[in-house]
Design a protein around this motif. Structure first.
Motif, mmCIF file in Angstrom:
data_model
loop_
_atom_site.group_PDB
_atom_site.id
_atom_site.type_symbol
_atom_site.label_atom_id
_atom_site.label_comp_id
_atom_site.label_asym_id
_atom_site.label_seq_id
_atom_site.Cartn_x
_atom_site.Cartn_y
_atom_site.Cartn_z
ATOM 1 N N VAL A 86 -30.405 45.153 10.612
ATOM 2 C CA VAL A 86 -29.810 43.979 9.500
ATOM 3 C C VAL A 86 -30.587 43.664 8.458
ATOM 4 O O VAL A 86 -29.875 43.674 7.325
ATOM 5 N N LEU A 87 -32.049 43.784 8.788
ATOM 6 C CA LEU A 87 -32.780 43.514 7.368
ATOM 7 C C LEU A 87 -32.908 44.888 6.398
ATOM 8 O O LEU A 87 -32.948 44.341 5.182
ATOM 9 N N LEU B 249 -28.317 45.706 -0.025
ATOM 10 C CA LEU B 249 -27.212 45.013 -0.398
ATOM 11 C C LEU B 249 -27.603 44.061 -1.662
ATOM 12 O O LEU B 249 -26.976 43.679 -2.746
ATOM 13 N N LEU B 250 -28.790 43.591 -1.257
ATOM 14 C CA LEU B 250 -29.330 42.572 -2.340
ATOM 15 C C LEU B 250 -29.943 43.040 -3.543
ATOM 16 O O LEU B 250 -30.284 42.454 -4.407
ATOM 17 N N ALA C 70 -29.275 40.219 -11.953
ATOM 18 C CA ALA C 70 -29.889 39.078 -12.196
ATOM 19 C C ALA C 70 -31.077 38.650 -12.590
ATOM 20 O O ALA C 70 -31.601 37.801 -12.954
ATOM 21 N N ASN C 71 -31.809 39.911 -12.668
ATOM 22 C CA ASN C 71 -33.261 39.683 -13.003
ATOM 23 C C ASN C 71 -34.052 38.922 -12.221
ATOM 24 O O ASN C 71 -35.035 38.370 -12.664
ATOM 25 N N LEU C 72 -33.735 39.018 -10.713
ATOM 26 C CA LEU C 72 -34.580 38.026 -9.938
ATOM 27 C C LEU C 72 -35.206 38.771 -8.678
ATOM 28 O O LEU C 72 -34.816 39.008 -7.703
ATOM 29 N N ALA D 56 -36.121 38.155 -4.759
ATOM 30 C CA ALA D 56 -35.124 37.277 -4.078
ATOM 31 C C ALA D 56 -35.072 37.673 -2.585
ATOM 32 O O ALA D 56 -34.794 37.009 -1.856
ATOM 33 N N SER D 57 -34.696 39.084 -2.315
ATOM 34 C CA SER D 57 -34.630 39.449 -1.014
ATOM 35 C C SER D 57 -35.617 38.964 -0.202
ATOM 36 O O SER D 57 -35.464 38.570 0.975
#
Length: 339
Positions: free
Chosen positions: A277-278, A284-285, A292-294, A297-298
């Protein structure tokens, strides 16, 4: 509830055959990018299950898996490089190694064995520590191994690392070692040896009073986890076709620990499910982060999930239990047959 041990082998054989069919379909129909993602998921399964032997079965808090992956990866890489290329790249190699060119499987086993030997040598002084002291000591082992890799330029090419390695890892190799890792760790957990390890985790003093050789069992679990991590390092290196001293960092150590903690310390099924899952969630992220240049985030999402799980289920999703997933999947067929 976990399946009885006497039914494990047929259930495992069924699951292995189904998995082999899925691997064959994936290998025939998916593009190389998707195949590489599946292989990384398989490697994370090997790492999470093997760390569960150390952290879950016997209750050690080790962060040393990246160090053993580095050792196993370098040994496997050096052994498969042709002698003529070794002479140019690695002039300080011992003569008996410089003349060797091993096939892939023996090189992987050798890498795991050397990682296990390092764990055995380090384990005697380090495993006298407990809790966060042990975590810091095994974390320091990562930096020690990296420092050796940087400074032994004639053996490892230093900070440049080894590039242009043959791409020997494929989906079948990863699947094979996933099966071996799960089978060995499951059989260990449900043996008298595994029950001894779990007893040490629950109450080390009581186990010692009953005559259990606590130090010996701790070293055994540490060495077995290191052996499997070394093999995973060799597979990883021959998937990405390069290795450098910074290939396996302390961030990876925390990611593997998160998989074990979320799944349940001692639960092989939980470690496998959370690793899948991880790994999928991270993939996916990644496009979202880039768009989004983030960046990071994951990791924040994973950290939030860890906090929620630890608050609601301090022992992880399954604790030490092994849910009967095969029986659960076959339940609809049983009901239809009964009807």
């Amino acid at each position: 509830m976990s399946a009885p041990r006497n039914t494990f082998l047929p259930r495992f054989a069924i699951a292995a055959l189904v998995g082999a069919a899925l691997v064959a379909l994936a290998d025939a129909n998916l593009n190389p990018y998707l195949l590489s993602i599946i292989q990384f998921i398989g490697l994370n399964i090997i790492l999470a299950v093997s760390l569960n032997v150390t952290n879950g079965f016997i209750g050690l808090f080790s962060l040393g898996h990246p160090a053993f992956m580095t050792v196993g990866g370098y040994v496997a890489a050096i052994l498969v490089i042709p002698p003529e290329r070794k002479a140019a790249l690695l002039p300080d190699l011992p003569a008996f190694l410089a003349a060797q060119e091993w096939s892939f499987l023996p090189a992987l086993i050798a890498g795991g064995s050397v990682a296990a030997l390092v764990a055995l040598i380090v384990g005697f002084p380090v495993l006298r520590l407990r809790g966060h002291y042990l975590a810091v000591a095994t974390l320091g082992l990562i930096f020690i191994v990296q420092s050796f890799a940087v400074n032994l330029r004639g053996v490892t090419r230093g900070a440049l690392g080894l590039s242009g390695l043959p791409e020997l890892t494929n989906l079948w190799w990863v699947y094979l070692f996933c099966l071996v890792t799960i089978y060995v760790c499951w059989q260990l957990k449900h043996s008298s040896l595994g029950r001894t390890m779990l007893a040490i985790r629950e109450n080390e003093l009581a186990a010692s009073c009953l005559g259990v050789k606590v130090a010996r069992m701790r070293i055994l679990s540490f060495v077995l986890g290191a052996f499997l991590a070394g093999i995973a390092g060799g597979l990883w290196v021959h998937l990405v076709t390069l290795i450098s001293p910074s290939s396996f960092s302390f961030i990876l150590a925390f990611e593997i620990v998160v998989m074990v903690v979320l799944g349940g310390t001692g639960s092989i099924t939980g470690a496998v499910l959370v690793a899948v899952v991880l790994s999928v969630l991270t993939q996916l992220l990644r496009p979202v982060e880039e768009a989004a240049n983030l960046f990071g985030a994951s990791q924040m999402i994973v950290a939030f999930v860890v906090l929620v799980v630890l608050i609601t289920r301090p022992k992880g999703l399954f604790g030490t239990a092994e849910p009967d997933l095969v029986g659960w999947l076959l339940r609809p067929f049983r009901k239809s047959k009964a009807a």
